[in-house]
Design a protein around this motif. Structure first.
Motif, PDB file in Angstrom:
ATOM      1  N   PHE A   1     -47.190  36.235  59.675  1.00  0.00           N
ATOM      2  CA  PHE A   1     -48.398  35.646  60.290  1.00  0.00           C
ATOM      3  C   PHE A   1     -48.092  34.480  61.229  1.00  0.00           C
ATOM      4  CE2 PHE A   1     -49.653  36.107  55.581  1.00  0.00           C
ATOM      5  CZ  PHE A   1     -49.574  37.480  55.637  1.00  0.00           C
ATOM      6  N   ASN A   2     -47.355  33.470  60.700  1.00  0.00           N
ATOM      7  CA  ASN A   2     -47.040  32.273  61.492  1.00  0.00           C
ATOM      8  C   ASN A   2     -48.264  31.593  62.078  1.00  0.00           C
ATOM      9  OD1 ASN A   2     -44.469  32.990  60.918  1.00  0.00           O
ATOM     10  ND2 ASN A   2     -43.863  33.550  62.984  1.00  0.00           N
ATOM     11  N   LEU A   3     -49.330  31.530  61.305  1.00  0.00           N
ATOM     12  CA  LEU A   3     -50.480  30.731  61.755  1.00  0.00           C
ATOM     13  C   LEU A   3     -50.101  29.259  61.698  1.00  0.00           C
ATOM     14  CD1 LEU A   3     -53.552  32.430  60.037  1.00  0.00           C
ATOM     15  CD2 LEU A   3     -52.746  32.669  62.383  1.00  0.00           C
ATOM     16  N   PHE A   4     -50.794  28.436  62.516  1.00  0.00           N
ATOM     17  CA  PHE A   4     -50.525  27.003  62.503  1.00  0.00           C
ATOM     18  C   PHE A   4     -51.324  26.383  61.357  1.00  0.00           C
ATOM     19  CE2 PHE A   4     -50.382  28.021  67.241  1.00  0.00           C
ATOM     20  CZ  PHE A   4     -49.021  28.294  67.221  1.00  0.00           C
ATOM     21  N   PRO A   5     -50.652  25.828  60.349  1.00  0.00           N
ATOM     22  CA  PRO A   5     -51.364  25.414  59.131  1.00  0.00           C
ATOM     23  C   PRO A   5     -52.355  24.274  59.342  1.00  0.00           C
ATOM     24  CG  PRO A   5     -49.074  24.665  59.089  1.00  0.00           C
ATOM     25  CD  PRO A   5     -49.204  25.599  60.263  1.00  0.00           C
ATOM     26  N   GLN A   6     -52.120  23.441  60.368  1.00  0.00           N
ATOM     27  CA  GLN A   6     -52.984  22.267  60.531  1.00  0.00           C
ATOM     28  C   GLN A   6     -54.244  22.555  61.330  1.00  0.00           C
ATOM     29  OE1 GLN A   6     -50.161  22.893  62.217  1.00  0.00           O
ATOM     30  NE2 GLN A   6     -49.721  21.391  63.777  1.00  0.00           N
ATOM     31  N   TYR A   7     -54.429  23.816  61.739  1.00  0.00           N
ATOM     32  CA  TYR A   7     -55.617  24.177  62.500  1.00  0.00           C
ATOM     33  C   TYR A   7     -56.461  25.209  61.741  1.00  0.00           C
ATOM     34  CZ  TYR A   7     -53.249  21.978  66.468  1.00  0.00           C
ATOM     35  OH  TYR A   7     -52.627  21.087  67.290  1.00  0.00           O
ATOM     36  N   THR A   8     -57.767  25.149  61.977  1.00  0.00           N
ATOM     37  CA  THR A   8     -58.656  26.133  61.368  1.00  0.00           C
ATOM     38  C   THR A   8     -58.418  27.491  62.025  1.00  0.00           C
ATOM     39  OG1 THR A   8     -60.394  25.766  62.987  1.00  0.00           O
ATOM     40  CG2 THR A   8     -60.463  24.399  61.011  1.00  0.00           C
ATOM     41  N   ALA A   9     -59.011  28.519  61.428  1.00  0.00           N
ATOM     42  CA  ALA A   9     -58.869  29.868  61.985  1.00  0.00           C
ATOM     43  C   ALA A   9     -59.280  29.882  63.451  1.00  0.00           C
ATOM     44  CB  ALA A   9     -59.725  30.850  61.176  1.00  0.00           C
ATOM     45  N   LEU A  10     -60.440  29.283  63.743  1.00  0.00           N
ATOM     46  CA  LEU A  10     -60.921  29.291  65.129  1.00  0.00           C
ATOM     47  C   LEU A  10     -59.991  28.499  66.051  1.00  0.00           C
ATOM     48  CD1 LEU A  10     -63.105  30.142  67.119  1.00  0.00           C
ATOM     49  CD2 LEU A  10     -64.379  28.068  66.541  1.00  0.00           C
ATOM     50  N   GLU A  11     -59.521  27.354  65.568  1.00  0.00           N
ATOM     51  CA  GLU A  11     -58.608  26.545  66.384  1.00  0.00           C
ATOM     52  C   GLU A  11     -57.299  27.292  66.645  1.00  0.00           C
ATOM     53  OE1 GLU A  11     -60.043  22.081  64.954  1.00  0.00           O
ATOM     54  OE2 GLU A  11     -58.453  23.135  63.877  1.00  0.00           O
ATOM     55  N   ASN A  12     -56.838  28.036  65.631  1.00  0.00           N
ATOM     56  CA  ASN A  12     -55.637  28.850  65.829  1.00  0.00           C
ATOM     57  C   ASN A  12     -55.836  29.836  66.980  1.00  0.00           C
ATOM     58  OD1 ASN A  12     -53.053  29.049  64.012  1.00  0.00           O
ATOM     59  ND2 ASN A  12     -54.675  28.208  62.707  1.00  0.00           N
ATOM     60  N   VAL A  13     -57.040  30.428  67.015  1.00  0.00           N
ATOM     61  CA  VAL A  13     -57.313  31.432  68.036  1.00  0.00           C
ATOM     62  C   VAL A  13     -57.442  30.802  69.422  1.00  0.00           C
ATOM     63  CG1 VAL A  13     -58.986  33.191  68.774  1.00  0.00           C
ATOM     64  CG2 VAL A  13     -58.416  32.963  66.357  1.00  0.00           C
TER      65      VAL A  13
ATOM     66  N   LYS B   1     -64.881  32.850  68.724  1.00  0.00           N
ATOM     67  CA  LYS B   1     -65.784  33.241  67.635  1.00  0.00           C
ATOM     68  C   LYS B   1     -66.049  34.733  67.664  1.00  0.00           C
ATOM     69  CE  LYS B   1     -68.131  28.812  67.221  1.00  0.00           C
ATOM     70  NZ  LYS B   1     -69.136  28.015  67.926  1.00  0.00           N
ATOM     71  N   ALA B   2     -66.226  35.272  68.878  1.00  0.00           N
ATOM     72  CA  ALA B   2     -66.486  36.710  69.004  1.00  0.00           C
ATOM     73  C   ALA B   2     -65.293  37.514  68.485  1.00  0.00           C
ATOM     74  CB  ALA B   2     -66.770  37.062  70.460  1.00  0.00           C
ATOM     75  N   LEU B   3     -64.088  37.028  68.783  1.00  0.00           N
ATOM     76  CA  LEU B   3     -62.897  37.731  68.319  1.00  0.00           C
ATOM     77  C   LEU B   3     -62.816  37.719  66.793  1.00  0.00           C
ATOM     78  CD1 LEU B   3     -60.139  36.648  70.853  1.00  0.00           C
ATOM     79  CD2 LEU B   3     -60.650  38.992  70.144  1.00  0.00           C
ATOM     80  N   LEU B   4     -63.097  36.554  66.204  1.00  0.00           N
ATOM     81  CA  LEU B   4     -63.061  36.476  64.747  1.00  0.00           C
ATOM     82  C   LEU B   4     -64.111  37.394  64.137  1.00  0.00           C
ATOM     83  CD1 LEU B   4     -62.415  32.691  64.074  1.00  0.00           C
ATOM     84  CD2 LEU B   4     -60.878  34.606  63.673  1.00  0.00           C
ATOM     85  N   GLU B   5     -65.245  37.512  64.822  1.00  0.00           N
ATOM     86  CA  GLU B   5     -66.286  38.402  64.318  1.00  0.00           C
ATOM     87  C   GLU B   5     -65.807  39.853  64.344  1.00  0.00           C
ATOM     88  OE1 GLU B   5     -70.086  37.663  66.036  1.00  0.00           O
ATOM     89  OE2 GLU B   5     -70.951  39.474  65.125  1.00  0.00           O
ATOM     90  N   ARG B   6     -65.116  40.201  65.436  1.00  0.00           N
ATOM     91  CA  ARG B   6     -64.559  41.556  65.517  1.00  0.00           C
ATOM     92  C   ARG B   6     -63.585  41.824  64.386  1.00  0.00           C
ATOM     93  NH1 ARG B   6     -61.884  42.492  71.230  1.00  0.00           N
ATOM     94  NH2 ARG B   6     -60.900  44.334  70.333  1.00  0.00           N
ATOM     95  N   MET B   7     -62.909  40.764  63.934  1.00  0.00           N
ATOM     96  CA  MET B   7     -61.949  40.910  62.839  1.00  0.00           C
ATOM     97  C   MET B   7     -62.647  40.836  61.475  1.00  0.00           C
ATOM     98  SD  MET B   7     -59.006  41.183  64.311  1.00  0.00           S
ATOM     99  CE  MET B   7     -59.415  41.731  65.956  1.00  0.00           C
ATOM    100  N   GLY B   8     -63.975  40.699  61.514  1.00  0.00           N
ATOM    101  CA  GLY B   8     -64.726  40.600  60.262  1.00  0.00           C
ATOM    102  C   GLY B   8     -64.559  39.256  59.585  1.00  0.00           C
ATOM    103  N   LEU B   9     -64.362  38.196  60.378  1.00  0.00           N
ATOM    104  CA  LEU B   9     -64.052  36.887  59.800  1.00  0.00           C
ATOM    105  C   LEU B   9     -64.985  35.793  60.290  1.00  0.00           C
ATOM    106  CD1 LEU B   9     -60.160  36.927  60.203  1.00  0.00           C
ATOM    107  CD2 LEU B   9     -61.409  37.030  58.049  1.00  0.00           C
ATOM    108  N   SER B  10     -66.207  36.163  60.713  1.00  0.00           N
ATOM    109  CA  SER B  10     -67.063  35.130  61.310  1.00  0.00           C
ATOM    110  C   SER B  10     -67.355  34.009  60.316  1.00  0.00           C
ATOM    111  CB  SER B  10     -68.359  35.737  61.842  1.00  0.00           C
ATOM    112  OG  SER B  10     -68.666  36.916  61.170  1.00  0.00           O
ATOM    113  N   ASP B  11     -67.373  34.322  59.015  1.00  0.00           N
ATOM    114  CA  ASP B  11     -67.662  33.273  58.030  1.00  0.00           C
ATOM    115  C   ASP B  11     -66.416  32.474  57.638  1.00  0.00           C
ATOM    116  OD1 ASP B  11     -66.610  35.578  56.973  1.00  0.00           O
ATOM    117  OD2 ASP B  11     -67.561  35.323  55.010  1.00  0.00           O
ATOM    118  N   ARG B  12     -65.291  32.776  58.258  1.00  0.00           N
ATOM    119  CA  ARG B  12     -64.053  32.068  57.909  1.00  0.00           C
ATOM    120  C   ARG B  12     -63.528  31.199  59.062  1.00  0.00           C
ATOM    121  NH1 ARG B  12     -65.430  33.512  53.741  1.00  0.00           N
ATOM    122  NH2 ARG B  12     -64.356  34.610  52.047  1.00  0.00           N
ATOM    123  N   ALA B  13     -64.323  31.051  60.111  1.00  0.00           N
ATOM    124  CA  ALA B  13     -63.849  30.373  61.325  1.00  0.00           C
ATOM    125  C   ALA B  13     -63.348  28.958  61.049  1.00  0.00           C
ATOM    126  CB  ALA B  13     -64.956  30.342  62.372  1.00  0.00           C
ATOM    127  N   ASP B  14     -63.995  28.264  60.104  1.00  0.00           N
ATOM    128  CA  ASP B  14     -63.635  26.867  59.863  1.00  0.00           C
ATOM    129  C   ASP B  14     -62.677  26.691  58.692  1.00  0.00           C
ATOM    130  OD1 ASP B  14     -65.181  26.035  62.007  1.00  0.00           O
ATOM    131  OD2 ASP B  14     -67.005  26.046  60.767  1.00  0.00           O
TER     132      ASP B  14
END
Ligand code: ATP
Ligand code: MG
Lengths: 238, 261
Positions: free
Chosen positions: B95-107, B137-150
């Motif tokens: 994955f290598n997401l950036f841990p200090q940013y929220t899901a939306l900030e990562n995107v 936000k639209a991208l996260l929604e496409r991934m089924g993650l709109s409630d996880r953005a923050d």
């Protein structure tokens, strides 16, 4: 008497605080420079790689900057700070008949700060190195494939993760520094312990010496609260 | 014309040759699956495409223009490399997401940084940033993650993290999206949700290269399949053909090991 002692010890606290803050101020950036040096991968002789001559072939792998830095760090961390203080302050006079420290208004403090800065920078460099290498390569690579520049990756991705990793060992080291200021008495700086101890000779009382503990405890207590606060500030991510 | 042309890529690590004479093409809108046993060089190939490794030989062309040629130093300038990387998106195994940013900030992080280089950034700053937020936000929604953005990465399951990583890669609109074993680090019950997302991307004709050990998935979703072994392409062709009727003995052996499990 109590107030006289307290006042005298507070003066010692002033000296100790000066040493403490000046050491921090200069050893933190110097430590970062040393940590970069110890990680340097510069191999000026790499063109010799694969030569028949074993010596030349071996030379190709040598990283002069990191080798030298690591040796210096080893020597500084491998010898007592007290010994380093004695060498730096008395050495020139003993071996070269010259005392450069007289050139400064407060030569003792200057020599002391210099020694502390180099000593602590070496300890900090190892901690910084751990912090830098502790951030997984995947983080940098993720930044790269997202088209970020090296600077952006450092400031937006790795820096905060580094700081988070470095705070606990740094707070340890900084708390040690508070107590290490007492070593300054070896070159006759009247820091906290010396200030307290002086009442043994002059007034024949011992309690001021033990009373100095209160001042160390207060200072370390304040630092502990500060570091705890910083760690909590960064608790929101892992 | 093929959107991606890879010609005679070769890569060594010290004295070991990890990739040898790798050539293939990929058409726009197609999905290519790369299969092969561990150590066959699949990851290294994807890393070469994303310029995380520099090939020793060969060339890479996107939409007919050569973006890398080992024989031509002019194509390897560090300054242009960063822009060239944007042709490709990369989803890592870990994955290598950036841990200090929220899901939306990562995107949105990289998109926002890139927008700063636009001519009109200063004038339209607020509008541009708002658009980026909305798209994120639209991208996260496409991934089924709109409630996880923050949520921060550590508050998300592995499958959710990987879907954020996919959204992060998509946010830069890459020509070709690369996946390196996107489900290998996931518990079996979480692989499904990630594969479903990749399948929907394939349905929307996203050009993709997927390194995977999920044979059934490769067969269903990919148009083309490449089987690699020991750093070379042993067999390539239409997905169903290669997986159902492999021509090479080595491919057959590899696939039969999967059939057994
Ligand atoms: N940085 C490196 N230095 C040296 N050797 C490497 C390096 N990266 C990969 N290799 C070697 O290259 C070969 C191919 O590795 P690669 O990771 O590309 O295989 P893979 O097909 O992705 O395997 P897996 O299915 O296990 O992920 C392996 O033999 C590996 O040991
Ligand atoms: Mg791999």
């Amino acid at each position: 008497m109590f107030w006289q002692v307290t006042l005298s010890i507070l003066k010692g606290c002033g000296e100790a605080a000066e040493l403490f803050f000046l050491t921090l101020l200069f050893s933190l950036p110097l430590g970062l420079v040393i940590s970069f040096g110890s990680m340097s991968k510069w191999t000026p002789f790499r063109k010799l790689y694969g030569r028949q001559n074993r010596f030349l072939h071996g030379l190709a792998r040598i990283r002069p900057i990191s080798t030298i830095t690591n040796t210096v760090v080893w020597i500084i961390r491998g010898t007592p700070l007290m010994l380093q203080l004695i060498i730096v302050f008395y050495g020139p006079g003993m071996w070269f008949d010259a005392n450069p420290w007289n050139l400064f208004a407060d030569g003792r403090m200057f020599a002391c700060v210099l020694t502390f800065v180099v000593n602590y920078a070496c300890y900090f460099s190892v901690i910084f190195r751990g912090g830098i290498e502790g951030v997984p390569v995947g983080q940098r690579e993720a930044g790269q494939v997202l088209g970020m520049t090296k600077t952006q990756i450092f400031f937006k991705v790795t820096l905060l993760q580094m700081i988070k990793q470095v705070v606990p060992p740094m707070s340890n080291e900084i708390i040690t520094l508070v107590k290490d200021t007492s070593l300054a008495r070896i070159i006759a700086i009247t820091e906290i312990i010396k200030a307290g101890e002086s009442f043994m000779k002059s007034d024949g009382i011992t309690w001021p010496l033990f009373y100095t503990a209160v001042f160390y405890l207060a200072f370390v207590g304040a630092l502990t609260l500060l570091f705890g606060w910083i760690e909590r500030k960064m608790d929101y991510f892992r | 014309m093929a959107i991606l042309e890879v010609r005679n890529i070769e890569k060594h690590f010290g004295a070991t040759r990890v990739l040898e004479d790798i050539s293939f093409e990929l058409e726009r809108g197609q999905a290519l699956a790369i299969i092969g046993s561990s150590g066959s060089g699949k990851t290294t190939l994807l890393r070469c495409l994303n310029f995380l490794e520099t090939p020793d030989q060969g060339s890479i062309s996107v939409e007919g223009s050569v973006i890398f040629d080992a024989a031509d130093p002019a194509t390897q300038k560090e300054s242009e490399l960063r822009k060239k990387r944007l042709h490709f998106g990369m989803v890592f195994q870990s994955f290598n997401l950036f841990p200090q940013y929220t899901a939306l900030e990562n995107v949105t992080l990289a998109v926002k940084l890139l927008a700063k280089e636009r001519q009109d950034y200063k004038q339209n700053k607020n509008r541009i940033l708002a658009e980026i937020e909305d798209e994120g936000k639209a991208l996260l929604e496409r991934m089924g993650l709109s409630d996880r953005a923050d949520h921060y990465p550590h508050q998300l399951s592995g499958g959710q993290q990987q879907r954020v990583a996919i959204a992060r890669a998509l946010a830069l609109h890459p020509d070709i999206l690369c996946f390196d074993e996107p489900t290998s680090a996931l518990d079996p019950e979480l692989t499904g949700e990630v594969l479903k997302v990749i399948r929907s991307l394939a349905d929307q004709k996203t050009t993709m290269i997927i390194v995977t050990h999920e044979m059934a998935f490769a067969r269903d979703v990919a148009d083309q399949v490449i089987f690699m072994d020991g750093g070379v392409i042993v067999e390539q062709g239409p997905a169903k053909e290669v997986i159902d009727n492999p021509k090479q003995e080595r491919t057959r052996q590899f696939l039969s090991r999967y059939a057994e499990n």
